[in-house]
Design an enzyme around this catalytic site. Structure first.
Site, short mmCIF file in Angstrom:
data_model
loop_
_atom_site.label_atom_id
_atom_site.label_comp_id
_atom_site.label_asym_id
_atom_site.label_seq_id
_atom_site.Cartn_x
_atom_site.Cartn_y
_atom_site.Cartn_z
N ARG A 48 -57.31 -105.41 -5.08
CA ARG A 48 -57.08 -106.79 -5.48
C ARG A 48 -57.78 -107.07 -6.81
NH1 ARG A 48 -59.79 -109.86 -3.00
NH2 ARG A 48 -60.78 -108.51 -1.48
N TYR A 56 -50.04 -103.66 -5.61
CA TYR A 56 -51.09 -103.41 -4.61
C TYR A 56 -51.05 -104.43 -3.47
CZ TYR A 56 -55.38 -103.39 -2.11
OH TYR A 56 -56.26 -103.38 -1.07
N LYS A 91 -52.60 -112.02 2.13
CA LYS A 91 -53.67 -112.86 1.60
C LYS A 91 -53.11 -114.12 0.94
CE LYS A 91 -56.90 -110.51 3.29
NZ LYS A 91 -57.28 -109.17 3.01
N HIS A 102 -60.19 -115.30 7.35
CA HIS A 102 -60.22 -113.85 7.12
C HIS A 102 -60.99 -113.20 8.28
CE1 HIS A 102 -61.36 -110.42 4.07
NE2 HIS A 102 -60.28 -110.12 4.76
N SER A 161 -64.13 -108.21 2.77
CA SER A 161 -63.26 -107.04 2.63
C SER A 161 -64.07 -105.75 2.73
CB SER A 161 -62.54 -107.09 1.29
OG SER A 161 -61.80 -108.28 1.20
N CYS A 168 -65.78 -104.57 5.23
CA CYS A 168 -67.09 -104.71 5.88
C CYS A 168 -67.01 -104.60 7.41
CB CYS A 168 -67.76 -106.01 5.47
SG CYS A 168 -68.30 -105.98 3.75
N GLY A 169 -65.89 -104.13 7.96
CA GLY A 169 -65.91 -103.77 9.37
C GLY A 169 -64.98 -104.52 10.32
N LYS A 170 -64.04 -105.33 9.82
CA LYS A 170 -63.16 -106.05 10.75
C LYS A 170 -62.25 -105.11 11.54
CE LYS A 170 -61.41 -108.68 7.57
NZ LYS A 170 -62.25 -108.10 6.50
N ASN A 191 -62.67 -102.09 12.24
CA ASN A 191 -63.47 -101.32 13.19
C ASN A 191 -63.88 -102.15 14.41
OD1 ASN A 191 -64.44 -98.37 12.31
ND2 ASN A 191 -63.85 -99.58 10.53
N ASP A 220 -57.36 -108.68 10.50
CA ASP A 220 -57.64 -109.21 9.15
C ASP A 220 -57.51 -110.73 9.02
OD1 ASP A 220 -58.37 -108.38 6.44
OD2 ASP A 220 -56.37 -109.02 5.82
N ARG A 245 -55.66 -96.78 1.77
CA ARG A 245 -55.35 -97.54 3.00
C ARG A 245 -54.17 -96.97 3.76
NH1 ARG A 245 -57.77 -102.99 3.48
NH2 ARG A 245 -59.32 -103.06 1.85
N ARG A 298 -72.45 -107.24 4.45
CA ARG A 298 -72.97 -105.90 4.18
C ARG A 298 -74.23 -106.09 3.35
NH1 ARG A 298 -70.58 -100.54 3.30
NH2 ARG A 298 -68.58 -101.29 4.11
P1 GTP Z 1 -60.46 -105.21 4.87
O1 GTP Z 1 -59.24 -104.54 5.38
O2 GTP Z 1 -60.74 -104.86 3.42
O3 GTP Z 1 -60.46 -106.70 5.05
O4 GTP Z 1 -61.74 -104.55 5.59
P2 GTP Z 1 -62.37 -104.56 7.07
O5 GTP Z 1 -63.33 -105.69 7.18
O6 GTP Z 1 -61.30 -104.46 8.09
O7 GTP Z 1 -63.26 -103.24 7.05
P3 GTP Z 1 -63.15 -101.88 7.90
O8 GTP Z 1 -63.30 -102.09 9.37
O9 GTP Z 1 -61.92 -101.17 7.47
O10 GTP Z 1 -64.43 -101.10 7.39
C1 GTP Z 1 -64.68 -100.83 6.04
C2 GTP Z 1 -65.68 -99.70 5.87
O11 GTP Z 1 -66.88 -100.00 6.56
C3 GTP Z 1 -65.17 -98.38 6.41
O12 GTP Z 1 -65.56 -97.35 5.55
C4 GTP Z 1 -65.87 -98.26 7.73
O13 GTP Z 1 -66.04 -96.91 8.13
C5 GTP Z 1 -67.21 -98.96 7.47
N1 GTP Z 1 -67.75 -99.57 8.73
C6 GTP Z 1 -67.07 -100.34 9.61
N2 GTP Z 1 -67.85 -100.69 10.66
C7 GTP Z 1 -69.06 -100.13 10.43
C8 GTP Z 1 -70.29 -100.13 11.16
O14 GTP Z 1 -70.45 -100.71 12.24
N3 GTP Z 1 -71.34 -99.45 10.59
C9 GTP Z 1 -71.21 -98.81 9.40
N4 GTP Z 1 -72.27 -98.16 8.91
N5 GTP Z 1 -70.05 -98.77 8.69
C10 GTP Z 1 -69.00 -99.44 9.19
C1 SPV Z 2 -58.90 -107.12 1.77
O1 SPV Z 2 -59.12 -106.82 0.58
O2 SPV Z 2 -59.59 -107.97 2.38
C2 SPV Z 2 -57.79 -106.50 2.52
C3 SPV Z 2 -56.86 -105.66 1.79
O3 SPV Z 2 -57.65 -106.73 3.71
S1 SPV Z 2 -55.71 -106.61 0.91
O4 SPV Z 2 -54.53 -106.82 1.77
O5 SPV Z 2 -55.33 -105.85 -0.24
O6 SPV Z 2 -56.25 -107.89 0.57
MN MN Z 3 -59.03 -108.27 4.42
#
Ligand code: GTP
Ligand code: SPV
Ligand code: MN
Length: 593
Positions: free
Chosen positions: A75, A203, A212, A232, A254, A256-258, A260, A283, A378, A409
């Site tokens: 983005r 992208y 978004k 979000h 973004s 930061c773990g959603k 997961n 998300d 992604r 984070r």
């Molecule tokens: P967007 O799709 O960008 O909105 O991101 P998201 O918030 O869904 O993040 P996602 O769960 O994809 O995690 C992003 C990164 O953080 C990845 O590299 C994960 O491996 C890492 N991560 C997620 N959860 C944890 C956790 O509990 N601990 C640690 N150390 N890293 C984590």
């Molecule tokens: C983010 O950046 O928070 C995402 C990926 O979830 S995007 O759809 O590109 O915004």
């Molecule tokens: Mn997102």
């Protein structure tokens, strides 16, 4: 020049498409109905023109790799604008352009931009079929990559047109990749017109306009007017061994773990006893207070129909449910290609492959001195691929939310977990959320910034008023969700994360459920309620009681500095910052004294 075939019964839609086609001058117009046959035919086209590289049918059935333009991999917040009549409506945290000026400027870009190209008409529904939450968007795009991603990410074609009927209430999304030139790129939102114009990027967040742009920026604007919220957030259900299920959402910035948390597979000790997390979304959440009959609770739906998730760091150990989700029928963007036709990214396996083609298609070995996959690479996959999908993600009424989790984070200062004293202080925790920047947006990575409710890049109006809307929503709820704050990323003196994260996070989600039930112990700190080590089952986590205590410790000196930073941040909003949040700040200072 191509003209749109007349749409039976919807003159508003036909007229708008014709206006856009007149501007962009595509060679062809292709309506997308969202069928399987159409998806396969689009994939075939994408293979032929090089947009999509087929992966091994054995290792990744029906899956493709896409390589973005190297300047178009995340983005671009500096090219993203909220175009309201006054700058004040957009607020101090958004880039603003006057609407007529924005339309005029973008018109120059769009003029003839689709010559020699096909315009895809992509009708899509955000939200479950038949739900009062749901809204229709129509995206006009010259990108085949966008069309196939929208097929996986949204309810495309028929369900959208049926929901729309003869109405004119749809988000008008116009998109052209242009020349992928960052200097000729703009993502403009006209919330008053329910319109989005995006030029110059292919992208995800810039180009899949249902995500978004519509489901957060435009929807947050509409939500404030209509009394709901677009956030979000992931949406999940937590089930305990005794069969209690609670809905919860989490707003983390973004990358930061959603994803997961949404797909979390509980650590073995918990899984074997029956602890379970089911996914509704990873998300975006649309949230509405129910009426008294619904118990005065907050209800959530996921408006999306798929995942666009981060790959680096995703492995069988960290997120096996994601690994299964994209085991087939998926699109991979900017990962490395292996000689056997599979894909790879940093963190997928402990041992890197001996050789690969990097995300730009160049030969790569572990000694190349650069990353094989882009840090913001992604996957795109349908919700239905997720092995732990909650069947309630199709519920028209959504699910009741028992608790909300904010998370950032932060390598220091911010404790692993805490619970707010009440809704207002919880909103304060969200309003002051801070996080180190990630590769999800262009710009420097690892820079600390305030990101209220993880919505800084996604709020479609004045963020001071957005915070007031949060406070207002709480007052309308007889049973507001409890609010927690987490930081999976706090590091110790050794520079390593204090908490193992991922599936181990179930230990803290269990505590949150038990807090909602009035069962778990907590100790009061100046920031909120924190679990004493004995309230968390640490067995098998590898975390000692001492290390846990470090993870939840509140360093008063650091927090006095932090609180001063909150104050300075709030001054950005001038008189729009709600008085209740200033009072919360004063209370925080008193508790720290
Ligand atoms: P967007 O799709 O960008 O909105 O991101 P998201 O918030 O869904 O993040 P996602 O769960 O994809 O995690 C992003 C990164 O953080 C990845 O590299 C994960 O491996 C890492 N991560 C997620 N959860 C944890 C956790 O509990 N601990 C640690 N150390 N890293 C984590
Ligand atoms: C983010 O950046 O928070 C995402 C990926 O979830 S995007 O759809 O590109 O915004
Ligand atoms: Mn997102």
């Amino acid at each position: 020049m191509a003209k749109s075939p007349a749409l039976p019964g919807n003159p508003a839609l036909s007229q708008w498409i014709n206006e856009c086609a007149e501007l962009c001058k595509p060679d062809k117009i292709r309506w997308c109905n969202g069928s399987d046959a159409e998806y396969q035919s689009l994939l075939t086209l994408g293979k032929a023109d090089g947009t999509l590289i087929p992966l091994s049918p054995k290792l990744r059935p029906n899956s493709y790799l896409h390589r973005s333009h190297p300047d178009d991999t995340a983005r671009t917040e500096e090219c993203t604008f909220v175009c309201t009549p006054t700058k004040d409506e957009a607020g101090p945290t958004n880039n603003w352009m006057e609407p007529q000026e924005a339309y005029a400027g973008l018109r120059k870009y769009f003029e003839g931009s689709m010559r020699g190209r096909t315009l895809y008409v992509v009708p899509f529904l955000m939200g479950p079929v038949g739900s009062a939450f749901s809204r229709v968007g129509i995206e006009l795009t010259d990108s085949l990559y966008v069309a196939v991603n929208m097929r996986l990410m949204t309810r495309m074609g028929e369900p959208a047109l049926r929901h729309l009927g003869q109405g004119a209430d749809f988000t008008r999304c116009l998109h052209s990749t242009g020349e992928f030139d960052p200097k000729r790129r703009a993502i403009c939102h006209f919330p008053q017109d329910n319109t989005i114009w995006s030029y110059g990027s292919g992208y995800g967040g810039n180009a899949l306009l249902g995500k978004k742009c519509m489901a957060l920026r435009v929807a947050s604007y509409l939500g404030r007017q209509e009394g709901w919220m677009a956030e979000h957030m992931f949406v999940s259900e937590l089930t305990s061994p005794d069969g209690v299920t609670m809905g919860f959402t989490g707003a983390f910035p973004s990358a930061c773990g959603k994803t997961n948390s949404a797909m979390l597979r509980p650590a073995e000790r918990f899984r074997s006893r029956g602890w379970k997390v089911s996914t509704l979304g990873d998300d975006i959440a649309w949230l509405r207070p129910s009426d008294a009959a619904g118990g005065g609770q907050l209800y959530a739906v996921n408006p999306e129909n798929g995942f666009f998730g981060v790959l680096p760091g995703t492995s069988e150990r960290t997120n096996p449910h994601a690994m299964q989700t994209f085991s087939r029928d998926s699109i991979f963007t900017n990962v490395a290609l292996l000689p056997d036709g599979d894909v790879w990214w940093e963190g997928k396996t402990e041992q890197p492959p001996n050789q690969a083609f990097d995300w730009q298609g160049k030969p790569w070995t572990p000694d190349s001195g650069r990353k094989a996959a882009h840090p913001n690479s992604r996957f795109t996959a349908a919700l239905a691929n997720n092995p732990v999908l909650s069947p309630r993600c199709e519920d028209a009424s959504g699910i009741p939310i028992s608790f909300i989790v904010f998370g950032g984070r932060r390598s220091d200062t911010q404790p692993l977990v805490l619970e707010s004293f009440d809704w207002t202080q919880g909103v304060y925790l969200g309003a002051t959320l801070s996080s180190e920047t990630t590769a999800a947006a262009t710009g420097k990575v690892g820079v600390l910034r305030r990101d209220p409710m993880a919505m800084l890049p996604f709020c479609g109006y004045n963020m001071g008023q957005y915070l007031a809307h949060w406070l207002e929503m709480g007052k309308r709820l007889a049973k507001p969700p409890r609010i927690f704050h987490v930081n999976w990323f706090r590091a110790g003196a050794d520079g390593k994360f204090l908490w193992p994260g991922y599936g181990e996070n179930i230990r803290l989600y269990k505590w949150m459920m038990e807090r909602c039930q009035g069962k778990a112990k907590a100790v009061e700190t100046p920031l909120g309620w924190v679990p004493p080590a004995e309230a968390i089952d640490l067995e098998g986590s590898g975390v000692s009681v001492e290390r846990f205590a470090q993870a939840v410790a509140v360093d008063k000196k650091a927090w006095l500095k932090e609180a001063e930073d909150h104050r300075v941040f709030f001054t950005r909003f001038g008189s729009d910052i709600p008085a209740e949040l200033l009072e919360e700040h004063a209370k925080l200072l008193r508790r720290l004294a």
